[in-house]
Design a protein around this motif. Structure first.
Motif, short mmCIF file in Angstrom:
data_model
loop_
_atom_site.label_atom_id
_atom_site.label_comp_id
_atom_site.label_asym_id
_atom_site.label_seq_id
_atom_site.Cartn_x
_atom_site.Cartn_y
_atom_site.Cartn_z
N SER A 60 -18.79 25.88 17.48
CA SER A 60 -18.38 26.23 16.12
C SER A 60 -18.57 27.71 15.87
N LEU A 61 -17.63 28.30 15.14
CA LEU A 61 -17.60 29.75 14.92
C LEU A 61 -17.27 30.04 13.47
N LEU A 62 -18.11 30.83 12.82
CA LEU A 62 -17.80 31.31 11.48
C LEU A 62 -17.18 32.69 11.58
N ILE A 86 -9.33 32.81 14.24
CA ILE A 86 -9.25 31.35 14.07
C ILE A 86 -8.27 30.75 15.05
N ARG A 87 -7.14 31.42 15.27
CA ARG A 87 -6.13 30.90 16.18
C ARG A 87 -6.69 30.73 17.60
N THR A 88 -7.40 31.73 18.09
CA THR A 88 -7.98 31.62 19.44
C THR A 88 -9.10 30.60 19.47
N ASP A 102 -10.74 25.12 10.10
CA ASP A 102 -11.19 23.72 10.06
C ASP A 102 -12.04 23.46 8.82
N GLU A 103 -12.69 24.50 8.33
CA GLU A 103 -13.53 24.40 7.14
C GLU A 103 -13.57 25.77 6.48
#
Length: 445
Positions: A4-6, A18-20, A46-47
């Motif tokens: 997961s990445l913010l 976000i695309r990558t 996603d969120e």
């Protein structure tokens, strides 16, 4: 790889990261201000979490709100994009103290490169060419005058803590220096909280060339070619291309070697850019600054080297090897990026508004990284960048022709837009020849 990445940013770059992330199966979490709630990057994540009002100090630069969003969503890593908190060493340290992965260089490297005088001194010690200039801040106007006399006019007066082309002035003589010194110092105190001023030799005819570096997880630093960034207004870039039409194979080898030395001098990890000034007459180049983040213009390098630099950033942060062989990097073709901004094409003043028409070009060798769609509102709170139009071809000539066609196809209505400027530039004989410098825009105006 973390799961997961913010993304602590907005608009085009948030959408790009976000695309990558989603392609790699990493859950992408967006943060946004109240003003940006309807933008594509928010709906494509996603969120998404609202972190405050439109004012960036209360949202995109609100460290506690961003960390709360990371905790509440279970994010494992934070990607800062560019601008906002991307080159804030304290933020990088805070992220890591919170037990999260920072997708960027270490805080020590950010600190070392964040002060232009310290960076100059470090680079000189590492054998990287630097322009004649002060090795410590000019404490007052008298010190600035003394330094300028020793260096020789004209000089550049620069905010030591500045970046992005902000906080700079040119002085052709002592009278101009007295004016510019006070102006730059006041601007630096207001914008950066640090009024330190650097005096440096100014080169009237110069090209702005930068090198993309990547500090790998195993400690090596590699260079992925150079980018030409000389089409600028107010010292801020409008067009970038790779490779530079001014750089020969021999000069390229010197550029890349110097950039690697620069990265090694600060134990650099992740993506960064070593920016230089090139004297086209003597073929001498000088270190300008290091940007300790992903650059706006990274897509032209992606085209030429066939890599996804955001993916490489994520892999380095996760301690993974790159997707490419660092010993067999082979550039192919030519790529050009045009920054499509919400500004008038003559004076380049911002012109926000509601986007009533938005039709992107398409075709072979055409890519658009955009932050908006029709119906969105371009507000006055943030940078005027609407999109990046990136074109590629087997040759520079083919890339220029594809850029001309793509600009003609690109339709934007509502806010002001600088597309007409690019239509003019792409017909300009100086630009088309490749023999241009940082004064090209002023000569067109």
């Amino acid at each position: 790889m973390f799961d997961s990445l913010l993304v602590a940013n907005r608009g085009e770059i948030a959408r790009r990261v976000i695309r990558t992330a989603r392609r790699l199966g990493v859950r992408a979490i967006a943060v946004h201000s109240e003003a940006d709630a309807d933008l594509p990057f928010v709906t494509e994540a996603d969120e998404a979490v609202c972190v405050g009002p439109a004012n960036p100090a209360l949202s995109y630069r609100n460290v506690e709100a961003i960390l709360d969003a990371a905790r509440n969503t279970g994010a494992q890593a934070i990607h800062p994009g560019y601008g906002f908190l991307s080159e804030n060493a304290d933020f990088a340290r805070t992220v890591e103290r919170a037990g999260l992965i920072w997708v960027g260089p270490g805080a020590d490297a950010i600190t070392a490169m964040g002060d232009k005088i310290n960076a100059r001194n470090l680079m000189a010690a590492a054998g990287v060419p630097v322009a004649p200039g002060t090795t410590e801040p000019a404490a007052d106007l008298d010190a600035a005058v003394t330094a300028a006399t020793e260096i020789g006019y004209p000089v550049m007066v620069k905010a030591a803590a500045g970046g992005g082309g902000m906080g700079m002035g040119v002085a052709a003589d002592e009278a101009a220096l007295r004016t510019e010194y006070d102006k730059v110092r006041a601007f630096a105190e207001r914008m950066f909280g640090d009024g330190s001023v650097l005096i440096e030799r100014y080169f009237p005819r110069v090209r702005h060339v930068e090198v993309q570096i990547l500090g790998l997880a195993d400690g090596r630093v590699v260079a992925l070619g150079e980018r030409e960034c000389s089409v600028q207004r107010r010292n801020q870039k409008l067009v970038e291309e790779s490779p530079s039409p001014a750089v020969s194979a021999e000069l390229r080898a010197r550029f890349l070697a110097a950039a690697v030395r620069a990265g090694e001098a600060v134990n650099y990890r992740n993506a960064g850019t070593v920016e230089c000034l090139l004297d086209p007459t003597t073929q001498e180049f000088f270190f300008l600054e290091m940007n300790t983040r992903l650059q706006v213009e990274h897509p032209v390098t992606e085209y030429v080297y066939g890599v996804d630099l955001v993916e490489e950033q994520l892999r380095v942060a996760a301690g993974l090897p790159p997707t490419f062989d660092p010993d067999a990097l082979t550039p192919r073709g030519h790529a050009i990026e045009l920054r499509i901004n919400a500004e008038d094409p003559k004076r380049f003043l911002p012109g926000p508004g509601v986007i009533t028409t938005w039709n992107e070009p398409s075709g072979t060798g055409v890519r658009v990284d955009s932050g908006y769609v029709a119906g969105n509102t371009v507000t006055p709170f943030y940078d005027s960048l609407l999109a990046k139009l990136i074109v590629s071809g087997d040759t520079r000539e083919e890339a220029v022709e594809r850029a001309r066609a793509a600009v003609a196809q690109f339709e934007v209505a509502g806010p002001k837009c600088n597309l007409p400027f690019f239509a003019e530039l792409l017909e300009n004989p100086e630009f088309r020849s490749g023999d241009y410098d940082t004064g090209i825009v002023s000569r067109m105006r």
